[in-house]
Design an enzyme around this catalytic site. Structure first.
Site, PDB file in Angstrom:
ATOM      1  N   SER A 111      38.816  17.616 -18.722  1.00 61.10           N
ATOM      2  CA  SER A 111      37.669  18.354 -18.127  1.00 61.10           C
ATOM      3  C   SER A 111      37.508  19.352 -19.140  1.00 61.10           C
ATOM      4  CB  SER A 111      37.998  18.901 -16.945  1.00 61.10           C
ATOM      5  OG  SER A 111      36.972  19.621 -16.348  1.00 61.10           O
ATOM      6  N   LYS A 120      35.371  14.669 -19.710  1.00 65.34           N
ATOM      7  CA  LYS A 120      34.316  15.297 -18.641  1.00 65.34           C
ATOM      8  C   LYS A 120      33.797  16.664 -19.165  1.00 65.34           C
ATOM      9  CE  LYS A 120      35.371  17.236 -14.399  1.00 65.34           C
ATOM     10  NZ  LYS A 120      36.196  17.230 -12.993  1.00 65.34           N
ATOM     11  N   LYS A 177      31.440  20.128 -18.297  1.00 65.16           N
ATOM     12  CA  LYS A 177      30.730  20.684 -17.165  1.00 65.16           C
ATOM     13  C   LYS A 177      29.431  20.999 -17.376  1.00 65.16           C
ATOM     14  CE  LYS A 177      34.480  21.517 -14.602  1.00 65.16           C
ATOM     15  NZ  LYS A 177      34.625  21.210 -13.280  1.00 65.16           N
ATOM     16  N   ASP A 185      30.329  17.169 -14.840  1.00 67.24           N
ATOM     17  CA  ASP A 185      30.469  17.409 -13.433  1.00 67.24           C
ATOM     18  C   ASP A 185      29.686  19.159 -13.312  1.00 67.24           C
ATOM     19  OD1 ASP A 185      31.780  18.703 -11.243  1.00 67.24           O
ATOM     20  OD2 ASP A 185      33.681  18.894 -11.870  1.00 67.24           O
ATOM     21  N   ASN A 198      29.656  20.752 -10.449  1.00 72.61           N
ATOM     22  CA  ASN A 198      30.261  21.855  -9.267  1.00 72.61           C
ATOM     23  C   ASN A 198      29.129  22.380  -8.320  1.00 72.61           C
ATOM     24  OD1 ASN A 198      32.578  22.213 -11.853  1.00 72.61           O
ATOM     25  ND2 ASN A 198      33.328  22.059  -9.660  1.00 72.61           N
ATOM     26  N   GLU A 203      29.378  14.014 -11.314  1.00 71.04           N
ATOM     27  CA  GLU A 203      30.228  14.638 -10.157  1.00 71.04           C
ATOM     28  C   GLU A 203      29.549  15.770  -9.613  1.00 71.04           C
ATOM     29  OE1 GLU A 203      33.985  15.535 -11.764  1.00 71.04           O
ATOM     30  OE2 GLU A 203      34.667  16.645 -10.224  1.00 71.04           O
ATOM     31  N   ASP A 252      33.164  15.323  -5.271  1.00 71.61           N
ATOM     32  CA  ASP A 252      34.511  16.128  -5.517  1.00 71.61           C
ATOM     33  C   ASP A 252      34.762  17.159  -4.308  1.00 71.61           C
ATOM     34  OD1 ASP A 252      36.340  18.149  -5.790  1.00 71.61           O
ATOM     35  OD2 ASP A 252      35.689  18.481  -8.086  1.00 71.61           O
ATOM     36  N   LYS A 293      41.452  14.781  -4.751  1.00 69.09           N
ATOM     37  CA  LYS A 293      42.144  15.850  -5.339  1.00 69.09           C
ATOM     38  C   LYS A 293      43.282  16.120  -3.809  1.00 69.09           C
ATOM     39  CE  LYS A 293      38.977  18.156  -8.324  1.00 69.09           C
ATOM     40  NZ  LYS A 293      38.255  19.555  -8.261  1.00 69.09           N
ATOM     41  N   GLY A 332      41.977  17.176 -10.816  1.00 72.25           N
ATOM     42  CA  GLY A 332      42.842  18.224 -10.957  1.00 72.25           C
ATOM     43  C   GLY A 332      42.241  19.588 -10.738  1.00 72.25           C
TER      44      GLY A 332
HETATM   45  O1  OSB Z   1      35.459  20.528 -10.180  1.00 71.55           O
HETATM   46  O2  OSB Z   1      36.971  19.437 -11.031  1.00 71.55           O
HETATM   47  C1  OSB Z   1      36.437  20.318 -10.766  1.00 71.55           C
HETATM   48  C2  OSB Z   1      39.114  22.991 -12.245  1.00 71.55           C
HETATM   49  C3  OSB Z   1      38.911  23.732 -11.046  1.00 71.55           C
HETATM   50  C4  OSB Z   1      37.974  23.540  -9.981  1.00 71.55           C
HETATM   51  C5  OSB Z   1      37.515  22.606  -9.717  1.00 71.55           C
HETATM   52  C6  OSB Z   1      37.429  21.393 -10.915  1.00 71.55           C
HETATM   53  C7  OSB Z   1      38.311  21.810 -12.105  1.00 71.55           C
HETATM   54  C8  OSB Z   1      38.171  21.102 -13.091  1.00 71.55           C
HETATM   55  C9  OSB Z   1      39.505  20.818 -13.984  1.00 71.55           C
HETATM   56  O3  OSB Z   1      37.399  20.260 -13.694  1.00 71.55           O
HETATM   57  C10 OSB Z   1      40.418  19.917 -13.753  1.00 71.55           C
HETATM   58  C11 OSB Z   1      41.623  19.701 -14.317  1.00 71.55           C
HETATM   59  O4  OSB Z   1      42.605  20.281 -13.703  1.00 71.55           O
HETATM   60  O5  OSB Z   1      41.726  19.260 -15.431  1.00 71.55           O
HETATM   61 MG    MG Z   2      34.934  18.372  -9.925  1.00 68.52          MG
END
Ligand code: OSB
Ligand code: MG
Length: 377
Positions: free
Chosen positions: A144, A170, A172, A197, A199, A222, A247, A271, A299
């Site tokens: 990520s 991936k 962001k 992703d 978020n 995502e 997610d 997760k 993760g």
């Molecule tokens: O949205 O997947 C997510 C890290 C913290 C909170 C949310 C996310 C993430 C990551 C990192 O994308 C994933 C990782 O641990 O490699």
């Molecule tokens: Mg995510």
């Protein structure tokens, strides 16, 4: 497959909880903020037959979910740990039921369940992977990549991870940093396995922008919309060719079933921390497998404790897409376990030792500890 053989019960003596602050090798930026340090709670179950370790994935502030370090710390010490210590013997499969009267707070519940599960499996010399139903001895490793200062910096960062051998990238995204960033990575590297992703950074009114991402042949988008926007995610999914993966919205097997019934997602990120534990995570895996829906292991910048458990979970048969199960070194120059996860040929190995299959390094643990509490029965 559901858990076939339950674990033995343990005689609980107490729990030790610590807040750690572990420096990151580089800042990690998402649509909700930038982190320089991973603040995390680790929990140790103390039992008559030995100890077990768990990790609570809450961040310092309630930005990814409503949960955060101090909410988890407070509810764990005030309610969750005392409820568990009320039981003289406890099987890992009973933890969720004992904690169920307390609404929400799935992240500390997951950490406590993992600590009990690790203790029980270590006492039986059973690896976590075998217990959960792992069918692989290593899992493909995705990475990520946080938002960078500009698309050129993003391309250089992605190049570094591709050179290391990561099996999937991936990136962001957020409004204003979506089509351009994705185009830059596609232009630079061609047909690599790539996903994005958001978020929760978009609204359904942004559908036209998200439709532009269809031309990049992404594996998935995502969590474009907010956690409770299942109906809007369904409306968006109907407009996009790119699969929508949820997610934040998938907080339980019930939420997963609802999302699939509504066609709000066609892929799930699982997760364990977000859904209240590894046992609930297996139930979501089983549901998705029955429905023919691909899942992958997300993760939360886990330490070596959660990272070992995630590798075991990601080895279940329904995890058909590479997860965010990267090498420890992607985030940390020093981890709190003696055998941090490493990247080998684009994969991370599933530990085979008893329980989590990794040992906590007491010196590293002490170095990063900023708060500590022990509750005994
Ligand atoms: O949205 O997947 C997510 C890290 C913290 C909170 C949310 C996310 C993430 C990551 C990192 O994308 C994933 C990782 O641990 O490699
Ligand atoms: Mg995510």
């Amino acid at each position: 497959m559901p858990i076939v053989r339950p674990a033995a019960s343990v005689a609980l003596d107490g729990f030790e909880l610590r807040v750690l602050r572990i420096p990151l090798v580089s800042p990690f930026t998402t649509s909700f903020g930038t982190e320089h340090v991973r603040e995390v709670i680790v929990m140790r179950a103390l039992t008559a037959d030995g100890e077990g370790w768990g990790e609570c994935v809450t961040g310092a502030a309630p930005l990814y979910s409503s949960e955060y370090t101090q909410s988890s710390w407070d509810v764990a010490l005030r309610y969750l740990v005392p409820a568990l210590l009320d039981r003289r013997r406890l099987a890992p499969e009973d933890v969720a039921g004992v904690l169920a009267p307390f609404i929400g707070h799935r992240m500390p519940k997951a950490g406590l369940e993992l600590a009990v599960l690790d203790a029980a499996l270590r006492a039986e010399s059973r690896p976590l992977g075998e217990y959960l139903g792992a069918v692989r001895d290593r899992v493909p490793s995705g990475v990520s990549v946080g938002l960078q200062v500009d698309p050129r910096a993003l391309v250089e960062t992605v190049r570094g991870y591709l050179d290391e051998g990561y099996a999937r990238i991936k990136i962001k995204i957020k409004p204003g940093r979506d089509v351009g960033d994705t185009a830059a990575v596609r232009d630079a590297f061609g047909a690599i396995p790539l996903q994005v992703d958001a978020n929760s950074a978009y609204r359904l009114a942004d559908a036209a922008t998200l439709e532009e991402l269809d031309r990049f042949d992404l594996l998935l988008i995502e969590q474009p919309l907010q956690e409770d926007d299942l109906v809007d995610h369904a409306a968006l999914a109907a407009r996009l060719r790119t699969p929508i993966c949820l997610d934040e919205s998938i907080v339980s097997v019930k939420a997963a079933a609802d999302a699939l019934a509504l066609r709000a997602a066609s892929i799930l990120n699982i997760k364990a921390g977000r859904v209240g534990g590894y046992l609930e995570a297996v139930r979501i895996h089983d549901l998705a497998q029955d429905a023919g829906v691909p899942v992958w292991c997300g993760g939360m910048l886990e330490t070596g404790i959660g990272r070992a458990a995630n590798a075991a979970l990601a080895a279940l048969p329904g995890f058909t897409l590479p997860g965010d199960v990267s090498a420890s070194a992607r985030f940390y120059s020093r981890d709190i376990v003696t055998e941090p996860a490493v990247l080998e040929d684009g994969h991370v190995r599933v530990p085979t030792g008893p329980g989590l299959g990794v040992e906590v390094d007491p010196l590293a643990l002490d170095e990063f500890t900023v708060a500590r509490e022990i509750l005994r029965r």
